[in-house]
Design a protein around this motif. Structure first.
Motif, PDB file in Angstrom:
ATOM      1  N   GLU A  16      21.396  -2.385  37.916  1.00 21.05           N
ATOM      2  CA  GLU A  16      21.900  -3.273  36.857  1.00 21.05           C
ATOM      3  C   GLU A  16      23.417  -3.383  36.882  1.00 21.05           C
ATOM      4  N   LEU A  17      24.088  -2.314  37.312  1.00 23.08           N
ATOM      5  CA  LEU A  17      25.547  -2.326  37.397  1.00 23.08           C
ATOM      6  C   LEU A  17      26.054  -3.005  38.671  1.00 23.08           C
ATOM      7  N   GLY A  18      25.134  -3.437  39.527  1.00 22.68           N
ATOM      8  CA  GLY A  18      25.512  -4.200  40.716  1.00 22.68           C
ATOM      9  C   GLY A  18      25.841  -3.382  41.949  1.00 22.68           C
ATOM     10  N   TYR A  19      25.514  -2.106  41.950  1.00 29.34           N
ATOM     11  CA  TYR A  19      25.790  -1.278  43.126  1.00 29.34           C
ATOM     12  C   TYR A  19      24.755  -1.545  44.210  1.00 29.34           C
ATOM     13  N   ASP A  20      25.239  -1.577  45.456  1.00 29.70           N
ATOM     14  CA  ASP A  20      24.376  -1.762  46.619  1.00 29.70           C
ATOM     15  C   ASP A  20      24.066  -0.379  47.181  1.00 29.70           C
ATOM     16  N   PHE A  21      22.803  -0.059  47.353  1.00 31.67           N
ATOM     17  CA  PHE A  21      22.441   1.275  47.832  1.00 31.67           C
ATOM     18  C   PHE A  21      21.099   1.230  48.539  1.00 31.67           C
ATOM     19  N   LYS A  22      20.852   2.283  49.301  1.00 28.77           N
ATOM     20  CA  LYS A  22      19.575   2.443  49.993  1.00 28.77           C
ATOM     21  C   LYS A  22      18.827   3.606  49.363  1.00 28.77           C
ATOM     22  N   LEU A  23      17.514   3.490  49.360  1.00 27.92           N
ATOM     23  CA  LEU A  23      16.675   4.591  48.865  1.00 27.92           C
ATOM     24  C   LEU A  23      16.161   5.393  50.041  1.00 27.92           C
ATOM     25  N   PRO A  24      15.967   6.653  49.911  1.00 28.25           N
ATOM     26  CA  PRO A  24      16.197   7.439  48.691  1.00 28.25           C
ATOM     27  C   PRO A  24      17.682   7.713  48.485  1.00 28.25           C
ATOM     28  N   LEU A  25      18.069   7.888  47.214  1.00 24.62           N
ATOM     29  CA  LEU A  25      19.435   8.265  46.905  1.00 24.62           C
ATOM     30  C   LEU A  25      19.733   9.627  47.519  1.00 24.62           C
ATOM     31  N   GLN A  26      20.966   9.792  47.975  1.00 23.75           N
ATOM     32  CA  GLN A  26      21.391  11.062  48.561  1.00 23.75           C
ATOM     33  C   GLN A  26      22.324  11.769  47.583  1.00 23.75           C
ATOM     34  N   TYR A  27      22.088  13.063  47.412  1.00 27.85           N
ATOM     35  CA  TYR A  27      22.872  13.857  46.468  1.00 27.85           C
ATOM     36  C   TYR A  27      23.579  15.007  47.169  1.00 27.85           C
ATOM     37  N   THR A  28      24.724  15.375  46.623  1.00 29.04           N
ATOM     38  CA  THR A  28      25.394  16.616  46.990  1.00 29.04           C
ATOM     39  C   THR A  28      25.660  17.350  45.681  1.00 29.04           C
ATOM     40  N   ASP A  29      25.840  18.652  45.785  1.00 26.97           N
ATOM     41  CA  ASP A  29      26.141  19.401  44.566  1.00 26.97           C
ATOM     42  C   ASP A  29      27.378  20.248  44.777  1.00 26.97           C
ATOM     43  N   ASP A  30      28.011  20.595  43.657  1.00 32.92           N
ATOM     44  CA  ASP A  30      29.200  21.437  43.731  1.00 32.92           C
ATOM     45  C   ASP A  30      28.821  22.902  43.544  1.00 32.92           C
ATOM     46  N   GLU A  31      29.817  23.768  43.446  1.00 37.74           N
ATOM     47  CA  GLU A  31      29.565  25.202  43.344  1.00 37.74           C
ATOM     48  C   GLU A  31      28.805  25.592  42.078  1.00 37.74           C
ATOM     49  N   ASN A  32      28.813  24.728  41.067  1.00 40.49           N
ATOM     50  CA  ASN A  32      28.077  25.000  39.829  1.00 40.49           C
ATOM     51  C   ASN A  32      26.703  24.340  39.802  1.00 40.49           C
ATOM     52  N   GLY A  33      26.385  23.597  40.856  1.00 38.99           N
ATOM     53  CA  GLY A  33      25.090  22.930  40.918  1.00 38.99           C
ATOM     54  C   GLY A  33      25.067  21.526  40.340  1.00 38.99           C
ATOM     55  N   LYS A  34      26.239  21.008  39.914  1.00 39.81           N
ATOM     56  CA  LYS A  34      26.281  19.650  39.380  1.00 39.81           C
ATOM     57  C   LYS A  34      26.085  18.663  40.521  1.00 39.81           C
ATOM     58  N   LEU A  35      25.207  17.699  40.301  1.00 41.20           N
ATOM     59  CA  LEU A  35      24.880  16.721  41.333  1.00 41.20           C
ATOM     60  C   LEU A  35      25.832  15.528  41.325  1.00 41.20           C
TER      61      LEU A  35
END
Length: 157
Positions: A16-35
């Motif tokens: 809805e915000l107009g971002y172009d992306f491919k599925l599946p979404l790819q995630y990384t996390d930081d040292e605290n586990g925040k995605l």
């Protein structure tokens, strides 16, 4: 199921915000586990679920969201985790126990450390607050979801 629903909500929001992306979404996390979204620089998100509800926030700043079903006031938890100002708001019935709790959780999630940030260090008695030298703005989200409370915190830059 709720985690899958939350990711679908994130996919919908990005679309809805107009971002172009491919599925599946790819995630990384930081040292605290925040995605973080691997393929989106400068786009932040946070997810929450409670009961049968899911919530999502997408922002250009660090953000956090929490949704919780209304629960009874728990004086032991309030004494342990609420600041004196928050306890005063609670006693004055300006906020319910759950409203204060979702505000705290939203800030803790925006901060990225979660409860490691120290919930007693997070004073949500106002609409803005400082935590570890960073400023956050709080938003109470009004919904028609009977019995649920929701709040969003966004880091100010």
């Amino acid at each position: 199921k709720l985690s899958a629903g939350a990711e679908l909500l994130l996919i919908y929001a990005l679309s809805e915000l107009g971002y172009d992306f491919k599925l599946p979404l790819q995630y990384t996390d930081d040292e605290n586990g925040k995605l973080y979204l691997t393929d989106f620089k400068g786009v932040y998100f946070n997810l929450s679920h409670s009961g049968t509800m899911v919530a999502c926030v997408v922002c250009k700043n660090e953000c956090g969201i929490d949704i919780e079903s209304e629960r009874k006031e728990n004086p032991a938890i309030a004494d342990k985790y609420f600041t004196d100002r928050e306890k005063k708001l609670l006693s004055e019935k300006r906020y319910t126990f759950t409203q204060i709790w979702v505000r705290k959780e939203a800030v803790a999630k925006a901060d990225g450390r979660g409860i490691k940030a120290g919930l007693k260090n997070i004073d949500t008695s106002g609409d803005t607050l400082s935590l570890s030298g960073l400023e956050y703005r709080l938003y109470d989200i009004q919904t028609d979801l009977n019995g649920y409370n929701m709040a969003v915190a966004i880091r100010q830059t």
